[in-house]
Scaffold this active site. Structure first.
Site, PDB file in Angstrom:
ATOM      1  N   ALA A 137      49.563  58.767  15.570  1.00 51.72           N
ATOM      2  CA  ALA A 137      50.624  58.733  16.583  1.00 51.72           C
ATOM      3  C   ALA A 137      51.599  57.592  16.313  1.00 51.72           C
ATOM      4  O   ALA A 137      52.812  57.745  16.489  1.00 51.72           O
ATOM      5  CB  ALA A 137      50.015  58.591  17.976  1.00 51.72           C
ATOM      6  N   ALA A 188      41.278  54.878  20.055  1.00 55.27           N
ATOM      7  CA  ALA A 188      40.957  56.149  19.410  1.00 55.27           C
ATOM      8  C   ALA A 188      41.612  56.211  18.037  1.00 55.27           C
ATOM      9  O   ALA A 188      42.668  55.620  17.818  1.00 55.27           O
ATOM     10  CB  ALA A 188      41.455  57.314  20.252  1.00 55.27           C
ATOM     11  N   PHE A 189      40.985  56.950  17.116  1.00 55.08           N
ATOM     12  CA  PHE A 189      41.554  57.028  15.759  1.00 55.08           C
ATOM     13  C   PHE A 189      42.932  57.667  15.775  1.00 55.08           C
ATOM     14  O   PHE A 189      43.725  57.464  14.862  1.00 55.08           O
ATOM     15  CB  PHE A 189      40.611  57.809  14.835  1.00 55.08           C
ATOM     16  CG  PHE A 189      40.780  59.295  14.884  1.00 55.08           C
ATOM     17  CD1 PHE A 189      40.223  60.051  15.907  1.00 55.08           C
ATOM     18  CD2 PHE A 189      41.507  59.958  13.903  1.00 55.08           C
ATOM     19  CE1 PHE A 189      40.396  61.432  15.957  1.00 55.08           C
ATOM     20  CE2 PHE A 189      41.678  61.332  13.937  1.00 55.08           C
ATOM     21  CZ  PHE A 189      41.121  62.073  14.972  1.00 55.08           C
ATOM     22  N   LYS A 190      43.229  58.421  16.822  1.00 54.36           N
ATOM     23  CA  LYS A 190      44.520  59.106  16.874  1.00 54.36           C
ATOM     24  C   LYS A 190      45.698  58.134  16.992  1.00 54.36           C
ATOM     25  O   LYS A 190      46.835  58.517  16.752  1.00 54.36           O
ATOM     26  CB  LYS A 190      44.531  60.107  18.024  1.00 54.36           C
ATOM     27  CG  LYS A 190      43.599  61.281  17.763  1.00 54.36           C
ATOM     28  CD  LYS A 190      43.757  62.353  18.817  1.00 54.36           C
ATOM     29  CE  LYS A 190      42.963  63.602  18.469  1.00 54.36           C
ATOM     30  NZ  LYS A 190      41.521  63.441  18.804  1.00 54.36           N
ATOM     31  N   ASP A 191      45.412  56.880  17.350  1.00 51.32           N
ATOM     32  CA  ASP A 191      46.473  55.874  17.374  1.00 51.32           C
ATOM     33  C   ASP A 191      47.190  55.814  16.025  1.00 51.32           C
ATOM     34  O   ASP A 191      48.404  55.606  15.972  1.00 51.32           O
ATOM     35  CB  ASP A 191      45.894  54.478  17.667  1.00 51.32           C
ATOM     36  CG  ASP A 191      45.635  54.270  19.159  1.00 51.32           C
ATOM     37  OD1 ASP A 191      46.416  54.774  19.981  1.00 51.32           O
ATOM     38  OD2 ASP A 191      44.641  53.592  19.498  1.00 51.32           O
TER      39      ASP A 191
END
Ligand SMILES: *Cc1c(COP(=O)(O)O)cnc(C)c1O
Length: 434
Positions: free
Chosen positions: A111, A105-108
C-alpha cells in the site's frame, strides 16, 4: 517495462497506466511482458547491500524510466522504513515478521509503494482518482493509512460486516476526510464482486476515475517481492541451504510475488501455500481441478477467499505447466481447531506468539518438514497478534497489550455506511459521493 492483460494479450500498457487503471479490459490482470533477471553477484552477496539498495534494484526494472531513479529510491526507502526481522522460532523454522509497519500488517508494504507511485503519476495531471477496494480485513487499513489525505485521491473501502476484528475495523473506519468505509452485509467475495462490477460499469466510469488498490494492482503486487530479498539477506547469515518459504495465502498476491523473485534468480528450495478451510488452491494442486467454492468464515479472516484472484498470475509464471507448478508449490488447508492448537503449542514450547494467519503457515510448514526431513525454512508473519486478540487469547489466555500507536486509533469514532451486497446500492453511493 510493459504489461499485458492476461485476458487479452493485445492490450499492452506501461507501468503508469497499469498503476492508474488497476486492471485491464474484461477485468483482466496485468502481467509483466518479461521476467527481469537478478545479477548473480547481487543475489549471492545480499548481506553486502543496504535494504534500500536491495529494494531499489528489486523494483527498478518494473518501473523503468517512468519514475526518475532518485524519486524511486525515495519511494522504496519510505516503503520499507520499519524493521522486517527474520526471527528464529526453533531449529528448523524462522518467521519473517512483516508486521512492524503502521497498520501492523504486511499489506503496509504494497500500500505504501502504490500510494506513492499513484501520487507521483497524478501530480501533473489534473485528475481526481477514486481508489475502490474490497478488503477481507487488512488491505483496508493499510490502504487507508497509505492514502489518508493524499491529494487528488479518494478512497472507498468495502468490508464484510462482522467478519473483521475490532482493531481491523477501527483501522478502516476511524479516518474520515478522503476515506469512506462501506460495511457490506455479506462476505468478502460479495465485496470483491461489487468492486469488480463497479469497474465494468459504464455510468460509473463516465462519472469517476476508478482504480483498485487490491493486489491485482501491479503497484501493490510487485513491491511485495522486496521482503523476499530482505529475508534471504538475513537467511544467508544463519543458514547454508536454500529455504522453504511458507506463505499464508488468501488472494495469492503475496506468494505470487515470492515465486516471481524465484523466477528472477532468488534461490528458494520450495514454496508452501498455506490456506485455511478455504482450500481451492490446495485442492487444485492435488487434483488439477479448480473448483471455486463459497467462502467459509474462519479465524484467519484475511485469507477467507473462495476465488483467489492472483492465482492466475501464478499459473502464468509457470506457463500453465501443471507438473512444474506442482514440483515447486505444495498446498495445505488448515482448520481453525488446528490453528488454535498451534498458537498454544508454539507459545508454550518456544515462547513465540503467533496469530491465526501465521499459525496456519506454521502448521503447514511443520507438516511439510515432517514429510521432507532435513529441510528448513521460514514462514511469513503477515500480521501482529494484537490484531486478532480474540483468537490469540482463546488459545493462550494471555492479554496482549495494544501498541501505543493503536491506542489513539481505538479511541476515534467509527465512521462507516452500511450497504447490502447489492450493486445498485454501491453505485448510488459512488455516484452521489462528490
Ligand atoms: C491479506 C492477508 C493474507 C493473504 O495474502 P494474499 O496476498 O491475499 O494471499 C495473509 N495474512 C494476512 C494477515 C493478510 O492480511
Amino acid at each position: 517495462m510493459k504489461y499485458y492483460n492476461l485476458k487479452d494479450k493485445t492490450e499492452v500498457v506501461d507501468f503508469k497506466t497499469a498503476t492508474i487503471q488497476g486492471q485491464g479490459k474484461e477485468k483482466g490482470l496485468f502481467f509483466p511482458e518479461f521476467i527481469p533477471q537478478f545479477d548473480l553477484e547481487f543475489i549471492e552477496n545480499l548481506p553486502q547491500y543496504s535494504d534500500e539498495e536491495i529494494a531499489f534494484r528489486c523494483m527498478k526494472d518494473f518501473v523503468g524510466d517512468e519514475i526518475p531513479f532518485d524519486i524511486l529510491k525515495e519511494i522504496v526507502s519510505e516503503t520499507i522504513n520499519f524493521k522486517i526481522p527474520l526471527k528464529k522460532i526453533n531449529e528448523n523454522i524462522y518467521s519473517l515478521e512483516l508486521f512492524h509497519g503502521p497498520t501492523l500488517a504486511f499489506k503496509d508494504i504494497g500500500a505504501r509503494f502504490m500510494s506513492r507511485c499513484l501520487s507521483y503519476f497524478l501530480k501533473d495531471e489534473n485528475k481526481k482518482v477514486t481508489v475502490l477496494v474490497a478488503t477481507s480485513g487488512d488491505t483496508g487499513g493499510a490502504v487507508s493509512h497509505g492514502f489518508y489525505n493524499a491529494e487528488n485521491i479518494d478512497v472507498v473501502i468495502l468490508y464484510p460486516k462482522n467478519r473483521v476484528s475490532e482493531v481491523q475495523e477501527q483501522q478502516l473506519t476511524a479516518w474520515g476526510e478522503n476515506i469512506s468505509a462501506l460495511e457490506v452485509d455479506g462476505s468478502f467475495d460479495d465485496c470483491q464482486n461489487l468492486v469488480k462490477q463497479a469497474f465494468s460499469d459504464e455510468e460509473i466510469h463516465s462519472a469517476l476515475f476508478l482504480t483498485s488498490a487490491n493486489s491485482i494492482n501491479v503497484a501493490r503486487w510487485l513491491p511485495q517481492q522486496i521482503y523476499y530479498l530482505l529475508a534471504l539477506k538475513q537467511w544467508q547469515k544463519f543458514e547454508k541451504e536454500n529455504p522453504v518459504i511458507c506463505v499464508p495465502s488468501g488472494n495469492f498476491g503475496n506468494i505470487c510475488a515470492g515465486i516471481l523473485t524465484h523466477f528472477r534468480g532468488l534461490p528458494v528450495e520450495h514454496f508452501i501455500a498455506a490456506c485455511n478451510e478455504n482450500d481451492v488452491v490446495p485442492n487444485y494442486l492435488k487434483t488439477q481441478k479448480m473448483e471455486l467454492k463459497e467462502t467459509v468464515a474462519t479465524l484467519s479472516n484475511a485469507m477467507d477467499v473462495g476465488n483467489p484472484s492472483n492465482f492466475i498470475r501464478v499459473l502464468e509464471l509457470f506457463d500453465h505447466h501443471f507438473e512444474d507448478l506442482k514440483n515447486k508449490i505444495t498446498g495445505y488447508s488448515i482448520d481453525d481447531e488446528k490453528t488454535l492448537q498451534t498458537i498454544k503449542e508454539v507459545y508454550l514450547k518456544y515462547n513465540y506468539l503467533l496469530e491465526p494467519h501465521s499459525a496456519v503457515a506454521y502448521t503447514a510448514m511443520e507438516q511439510y518438514l515432517k514429510e521432507n526431513q532435513g529441510k528448513k525454512g521460514f514462514i511469513l508473519g503477515t500480521a501482529h497478534p494484537v490484531k486478532f486478540p480474540d483468537a490469540v487469547e482463546k488459545a493462550v489466555s494471555i492479554k496482549i497489550d495494544l501498541p501505543e500507536s493503536l491506542e489513539n486509533l481505538m479511541k476515534k469514532e467509527k465512521k462507516s455506511t452500511e450497504i447490502q451486497p447489492d450493486f445498485a446500492e454501491l453505485k448510488r453511493f459512488l455516484l452521489n459521493k462528490n
